[in-house]
Design a protein around this motif. Structure first.
Motif, PDB file in Angstrom:
ATOM      1  N   THR A 205       0.706  -1.236  -0.101  1.00  0.00           N
ATOM      2  CA  THR A 205       0.119   0.062  -0.155  1.00  0.00           C
ATOM      3  C   THR A 205       0.916   1.240   0.211  1.00  0.00           C
ATOM      4  O   THR A 205       0.529   2.313  -0.661  1.00  0.00           O
ATOM      5  CB  THR A 205      -0.918   0.021   1.178  1.00  0.00           C
TER       6      THR A 205
ATOM      7  N   GLU B 269      -6.678  -2.491   2.537  1.00  0.00           N
ATOM      8  CA  GLU B 269      -6.038  -1.352   2.820  1.00  0.00           C
ATOM      9  C   GLU B 269      -5.607  -0.511   1.504  1.00  0.00           C
ATOM     10  O   GLU B 269      -5.797   0.435   1.646  1.00  0.00           O
ATOM     11  CB  GLU B 269      -4.737  -1.426   3.881  1.00  0.00           C
ATOM     12  N   THR B 270      -5.021  -1.355   0.826  1.00  0.00           N
ATOM     13  CA  THR B 270      -4.823  -1.051  -0.810  1.00  0.00           C
ATOM     14  C   THR B 270      -6.132  -0.475  -1.483  1.00  0.00           C
ATOM     15  O   THR B 270      -5.934   0.576  -2.110  1.00  0.00           O
ATOM     16  CB  THR B 270      -3.843  -2.229  -1.410  1.00  0.00           C
TER      17      THR B 270
END
Length: 292
Positions: free
Chosen positions: A183, A217-218
């Motif tokens: 990320t 999260e990415t």
């Protein structure tokens, strides 16, 4: 510049000032402004205190900190009974007379952090994620490292006007970052000028690849930077349908948070959930985005 701290701590109130001092020392060494450090110190204390209150006797808890350029992300994770985020929000808003201290803590975190996320998993624990934008003092180490890195990334993106092989190699690296959940570096490239809706030869965007491979999260970071959660690939598939097919609940939650429509596309995410018997996803869709 990326700095990571990963600490496993005992369920003991004495651990809170220890982790607070450790993080503050790192921020001070980088030259983060004192007011920002004070905000982070207070919201970290509240997050750790919240976890300690809900953890079971003898449980450890984890504090993970990532400093990436001008972003500081703090995750406090416990393995206790979890908590009800909706109830916590009510307490913070003054809707409950009980547990006033807990409600004030929630309000402090929401006031000081630029972004706050709560996740609770009954019988498994809870996650409090906080994000704060950093400001560095003049001539500070952190400020200089951030400027140097930003200039380097911008130059790298601009240099992609070179050969087709250069472009292909660079794009392949970006798609791999999306698949594997890198990320921080991927977000930095997008911030430096990489199109957030960059797609491969099959029409799969960075967000689509991250969603299909369970990188919640990415997915969130890309959506926050302008990636379209509704963009389909050449086969008409959308990220939310892909996450349902792969049975990735955290990705499904994130995509719903950023506005993905579970009823759109062929097959839609709802169609996919019915096809594979994922009734829990259908319940989420009806609750979060009822069909109009």
């Amino acid at each position: 510049m990326e700095l990571n701290l990963d600490l496993r701590l005992p369920r003991d109130a004495a651990s809170v000032p220890a982790v607070r001092r450790l993080l503050d020392a790192a921020l001070q060494a980088l030259g983060v402004e004192e007011t920002i450090r004070g905000d982070i110190e207070l919201m970290l204390s509240e997050a750790c205190g919240n976890v300690i209150r809900h953890a079971q006797a003898g449980d450890d808890y984890t504090v993970r900190v990532t400093i990436l350029g001008e972003r500081c992300v703090i995750k406090v994770i416990d393995s206790g009974q979890g908590f009800d985020p909706a109830r916590a929000e009510g307490e913070a808003a003054g809707e409950s007379d009980g547990r006033a201290e807990h409600g004030r803590g929630m309000m402090i975190m929401r006031t000081l952090a630029d972004d706050v996320r709560f996740r609770s998993f009954p019988e498994s624990g809870a996650l409090v994620a906080l994000e704060k934008h950093l400001r560095y003092g003049p001539g500070s180490l952190g400020g200089q490292l951030h400027v140097d890195e930003s200039n380097g990334l911008s130059s790298r993106v601009r240099s992609m006007n070179g050969t087709d092989s250069d472009l292909e190699e660079f794009a392949t690296r970006l798609f791999d970052m999306a698949r594997t959940g890198q990320t921080g570096p991927l977000a930095a490239y997008v911030d430096a000028g990489v199109p957030p809706n960059l797609s491969n030869e099959k029409g799969d965007t960075l967000l689509m690849l991250a969603a299909y491979h369970g990188q919640a999260e990415t997915v969130r970071a890309l959506a926050e930077r302008g990636a379209d959660p509704e963009r389909s690939n050449d086969r008409g598939q959308r990220p939310l349908a892909g996450a349902v097919f792969k049975k990735e609940p955290e990705v499904v939650r994130v995509l719903l948070d950023v506005g993905a429509d579970p009823w759109a596309g062929e097959p839609s995410a709802a169609d996919t959930a019915r096809m594979f018997g994922h009734s829990e996803f259908l319940a989420w869709f009806e609750e979060r985005a009822p069909r109009g």
